[in-house]
Design a protein around this motif. Structure first.
Motif, PDB file in Angstrom:
ATOM      1  N   UNK A 250      15.174  -0.065 -28.722  1.00  0.00           N
ATOM      2  CA  UNK A 250      15.410  -1.358 -29.392  1.00  0.00           C
ATOM      3  C   UNK A 250      15.106  -1.189 -30.879  1.00  0.00           C
ATOM      4  N   UNK A 251      16.072  -1.560 -31.704  1.00  0.00           N
ATOM      5  CA  UNK A 251      15.926  -1.439 -33.162  1.00  0.00           C
ATOM      6  C   UNK A 251      15.808  -2.847 -33.744  1.00  0.00           C
ATOM      7  N   UNK A 252      14.722  -3.106 -34.448  1.00  0.00           N
ATOM      8  CA  UNK A 252      14.537  -4.447 -35.031  1.00  0.00           C
ATOM      9  C   UNK A 252      14.459  -4.334 -36.541  1.00  0.00           C
ATOM     10  N   UNK A 253      15.275  -5.138 -37.215  1.00  0.00           N
ATOM     11  CA  UNK A 253      15.203  -5.213 -38.680  1.00  0.00           C
ATOM     12  C   UNK A 253      14.212  -6.320 -39.024  1.00  0.00           C
TER      13      UNK A 253
ATOM     14  N   UNK B 278      11.988  -8.776 -41.541  1.00  0.00           N
ATOM     15  CA  UNK B 278      12.078  -9.485 -42.826  1.00  0.00           C
ATOM     16  C   UNK B 278      10.814 -10.318 -42.965  1.00  0.00           C
ATOM     17  N   UNK B 279      10.052 -10.036 -44.007  1.00  0.00           N
ATOM     18  CA  UNK B 279       8.778 -10.734 -44.245  1.00  0.00           C
ATOM     19  C   UNK B 279       7.897 -10.755 -42.993  1.00  0.00           C
ATOM     20  N   UNK B 280       7.811  -9.609 -42.319  1.00  0.00           N
ATOM     21  CA  UNK B 280       6.903  -9.495 -41.184  1.00  0.00           C
ATOM     22  C   UNK B 280       7.452 -10.027 -39.867  1.00  0.00           C
ATOM     23  N   UNK B 281       8.610 -10.670 -39.873  1.00  0.00           N
ATOM     24  CA  UNK B 281       9.174 -11.124 -38.601  1.00  0.00           C
ATOM     25  C   UNK B 281      10.561 -10.499 -38.401  1.00  0.00           C
ATOM     26  N   UNK B 282      10.931 -10.421 -37.128  1.00  0.00           N
ATOM     27  CA  UNK B 282      12.201  -9.776 -36.795  1.00  0.00           C
ATOM     28  C   UNK B 282      13.362 -10.677 -37.240  1.00  0.00           C
ATOM     29  N   UNK B 283      14.301 -10.126 -38.022  1.00  0.00           N
ATOM     30  CA  UNK B 283      15.439 -10.958 -38.432  1.00  0.00           C
ATOM     31  C   UNK B 283      16.663 -10.676 -37.566  1.00  0.00           C
ATOM     32  N   UNK B 284      16.788  -9.455 -37.030  1.00  0.00           N
ATOM     33  CA  UNK B 284      17.855  -9.189 -36.056  1.00  0.00           C
ATOM     34  C   UNK B 284      17.481  -7.932 -35.278  1.00  0.00           C
ATOM     35  N   UNK B 285      18.081  -7.761 -34.067  1.00  0.00           N
ATOM     36  CA  UNK B 285      17.787  -6.543 -33.306  1.00  0.00           C
ATOM     37  C   UNK B 285      18.990  -6.064 -32.532  1.00  0.00           C
ATOM     38  N   UNK B 286      18.994  -4.782 -32.196  1.00  0.00           N
ATOM     39  CA  UNK B 286      20.085  -4.151 -31.464  1.00  0.00           C
ATOM     40  C   UNK B 286      19.474  -3.234 -30.416  1.00  0.00           C
ATOM     41  N   UNK B 287      20.312  -2.852 -29.400  1.00  0.00           N
ATOM     42  CA  UNK B 287      19.841  -1.886 -28.404  1.00  0.00           C
ATOM     43  C   UNK B 287      20.826  -0.734 -28.330  1.00  0.00           C
ATOM     44  N   UNK B 288      20.331   0.470 -28.128  1.00  0.00           N
ATOM     45  CA  UNK B 288      21.224   1.622 -28.016  1.00  0.00           C
ATOM     46  C   UNK B 288      20.609   2.660 -27.075  1.00  0.00           C
ATOM     47  N   UNK B 289      21.492   3.499 -26.492  1.00  0.00           N
ATOM     48  CA  UNK B 289      20.985   4.608 -25.669  1.00  0.00           C
ATOM     49  C   UNK B 289      20.922   5.895 -26.477  1.00  0.00           C
ATOM     50  N   UNK B 290      21.634   5.898 -27.643  1.00  0.00           N
ATOM     51  CA  UNK B 290      21.611   7.117 -28.471  1.00  0.00           C
ATOM     52  C   UNK B 290      20.267   7.238 -29.192  1.00  0.00           C
ATOM     53  N   UNK B 291      20.085   8.401 -29.787  1.00  0.00           N
ATOM     54  CA  UNK B 291      18.829   8.603 -30.495  1.00  0.00           C
ATOM     55  C   UNK B 291      19.033   8.541 -32.013  1.00  0.00           C
ATOM     56  N   UNK B 292      20.014   7.741 -32.403  1.00  0.00           N
ATOM     57  CA  UNK B 292      20.210   7.451 -33.836  1.00  0.00           C
ATOM     58  C   UNK B 292      20.837   6.074 -33.966  1.00  0.00           C
TER      59      UNK B 292
ATOM     60  N   UNK C 120      13.418  -1.325 -46.703  1.00  0.00           N
ATOM     61  CA  UNK C 120      13.644  -2.054 -45.451  1.00  0.00           C
ATOM     62  C   UNK C 120      12.589  -1.582 -44.464  1.00  0.00           C
ATOM     63  N   UNK C 121      12.152  -2.466 -43.597  1.00  0.00           N
ATOM     64  CA  UNK C 121      11.245  -2.051 -42.526  1.00  0.00           C
ATOM     65  C   UNK C 121      11.975  -2.213 -41.202  1.00  0.00           C
ATOM     66  N   UNK C 122      11.977  -1.114 -40.426  1.00  0.00           N
ATOM     67  CA  UNK C 122      12.642  -1.155 -39.127  1.00  0.00           C
ATOM     68  C   UNK C 122      11.633  -0.757 -38.065  1.00  0.00           C
ATOM     69  N   UNK C 123      11.635  -1.466 -36.960  1.00  0.00           N
ATOM     70  CA  UNK C 123      10.766  -1.134 -35.826  1.00  0.00           C
ATOM     71  C   UNK C 123      11.639  -0.588 -34.703  1.00  0.00           C
ATOM     72  N   UNK C 124      11.212   0.547 -34.123  1.00  0.00           N
ATOM     73  CA  UNK C 124      11.957   1.096 -32.988  1.00  0.00           C
ATOM     74  C   UNK C 124      11.005   1.249 -31.802  1.00  0.00           C
ATOM     75  N   UNK C 125      11.454   0.784 -30.660  1.00  0.00           N
ATOM     76  CA  UNK C 125      10.622   0.923 -29.458  1.00  0.00           C
ATOM     77  C   UNK C 125      11.493   1.461 -28.324  1.00  0.00           C
TER      78      UNK C 125
ATOM     79  N   UNK D 253       9.570   2.715 -42.809  1.00  0.00           N
ATOM     80  CA  UNK D 253       9.958   2.073 -44.075  1.00  0.00           C
ATOM     81  C   UNK D 253      11.048   2.890 -44.735  1.00  0.00           C
ATOM     82  N   UNK D 254      12.165   2.260 -45.026  1.00  0.00           N
ATOM     83  CA  UNK D 254      13.304   2.950 -45.616  1.00  0.00           C
ATOM     84  C   UNK D 254      13.408   2.548 -47.082  1.00  0.00           C
ATOM     85  N   UNK D 255      13.103   3.502 -47.953  1.00  0.00           N
ATOM     86  CA  UNK D 255      13.109   3.177 -49.387  1.00  0.00           C
ATOM     87  C   UNK D 255      14.521   3.254 -49.934  1.00  0.00           C
TER      88      UNK D 255
END
Ligand SMILES: *[C@@H]1O[C@H](CO)[C@@H](O)[C@H](O)[C@H]1NC(C)=O
Length: 399
Positions: A61-64, A66-80, A95-100, A118-120
């Protein structure tokens, strides 16, 4: 010997408990997160499979954030995963992205603790003042301009898509300059989903522009006691997306703003009660409702109808002349009254004085005090001539 055997037994027991524990609880998170920019808009994030899971049974699960809260998320089986990270969306230099990792599904779905990355951005964000992008649907073109700053700005654009073919920004070449602003006119088939890059020597700005359109042109005509306004909707298929605002002044005074939702067919219309003694000033703008692409217009030119009638002159005459005449009359009559007061109103004697006089005169003799008191004129006295009449003399003598 027994000690070693016991020790091995103990170790395998702990290992079994640990494995069991992991299976029953959360999966372990993905590891080795890294990222690579594909261009100024899109970043590719990749990671490794968490330990003790098979490739087929884990999702990510990939979460974008924004200001400490999730603004959108996606799911994938790939590793990128590819994601757009725009300087205007993040409000900071990264940008801050959380992956679980996620295993199972439905009610038995289990998610690992998220791993942040963190993606600069490639360049620091620069200030570009008052960016305005006017869109023309019929030309499929966007005319963007901004207030000229210290550094020249180069404008690049592409559709915001993430597929291989879409990741190639084009430079905008139809540039122009006015007294205070620079601009560029660009044409693109993705003009409703476009990503812009403003590039300078020291920094950049990446964003999806707020698209501006020209305000609808109002037409006004008189119809009985009303003014009928009509206008043609903007040139797109999304007619029900539009929301119109029409504001007007009546006799130089602000009256009201009215809102209308777009209808599916025909021109838009509205009616206003028409006071023929007033001039009407109309202005309109259009915006898109929440679930439609963000497009708006500013208020258009003022459209006028009718003229302000000059204030009623007979009323002014009445209001000024009547009081003047009235006061003149009053002044004149006062003057007349003063001059002829002896005739109009002789001096009224004081009743108390009369009473006092009466009381005093009751005791004393009335004596004349002034010469004005009534003095009877002496009556003419005819001398009496007495003649003795004899019996036989005639009466002719005295008659
Ligand atoms: C873009 O806008 C500028 C400034 O308003 C104008 O001068 C220019 O003609 C426009 N270009 C096009 C192609 O519409």
């Amino acid at each position: 010997m027994t000690l070693t055997r016991d020790f091995i037994a103990f170790l395998s027991f702990t290992a079994m408990v640990a494995v069991y524990h992991c299976k029953a609880d959360r999966p372990s998170p993905p590891t080795g997160l890294s990222y690579r920019w594909l261009d100024s808009f899109t970043v590719n994030i990749s990671w490794q499979k968490p330990s003790r899971v098979l490739d087929g049974e884990v999702e990510y699960k990939i979460s974008l954030m924004k200001n400490g809260t999730e603004s959108s998320n996606w799911k994938t089986k790939s590793r990128y995963f590819r994601v757009n990270c725009l300087t205007e969306d993040i409000g900071s230099d990264h940008c801050t992205i959380h992956i679980s990792s996620v295993i199972g599904g439905g009610d038995s779905e289990k998610e690992s603790v998220p791993v942040p990355i963190n993606i600069h951005t490639l360049k620091p964000r620069v200030e570009v003042k008052d960016i305005r992008c006017l869109v023309s649907f019929s030309l499929k073109g966007i005319n963007c301009s901004w207030i000229r700053g210290n550094q020249p700005v180069k404008l690049f654009y592409r559709g915001c898509g993430l597929t291989e073919g879409q990741i190639k920004p084009l430079q905008c070449n139809e540039t122009y300059s006015t007294a205070t602003r620079d601009g560029c006119y660009l044409q693109d088939e993705f003009f409703l989903n476009i990503c812009l890059l403003m590039d300078t020597k020291d920094g950049m700005r990446t964003f999806m522009p707020a698209l501006e359109i020209l305000p609808p042109e109002l037409r006004v005509k008189e119809e009985g006691d009303n003014l009928q306004l009509s206008w043609t909707p903007p040139e797109t298929g999304l007619r029900s997306c539009w929301e119109y605002t029409v504001c007007y002044k009546q006799c130089k005074e602000f009256k009201q703003c009215l809102k209308f939702s777009g209808n599916e067919n025909g021109d838009e219309q509205m009616k206003v009660a028409y006071d023929k003694r007033c001039r009407y000033d109309f202005q309109s703008k259009v915006t898109n409702t929440d679930h439609c692409p963000k497009i708006f217009s500013s208020f258009g030119d003022i459209v006028t109808y009718g003229t302000d009638e000059p204030p009623d002159e007979t009323l002014t005459v009445v209001a000024i002349v009547v009081p003047v005449l009235l006061s003149l009359c009053i002044i004149l009559s006062c003057y007349c009254f003063r001059k002829h007061s002896s005739i109009l109103c002789p001096i009224i004697p004081d009743p108390s004085a009369i009473f006092k006089e009466m009381m005093m005169n009751g005791n004393k003799e009335l004596k004349p005090t002034t010469g004005t008191l009534y003095k009877p004129m002496p009556e003419p006295i005819e001398p009496c001539k007495i003649t003795l009449v004899t019996e036989n003399s005639s009466l002719q003598e005295n008659s």
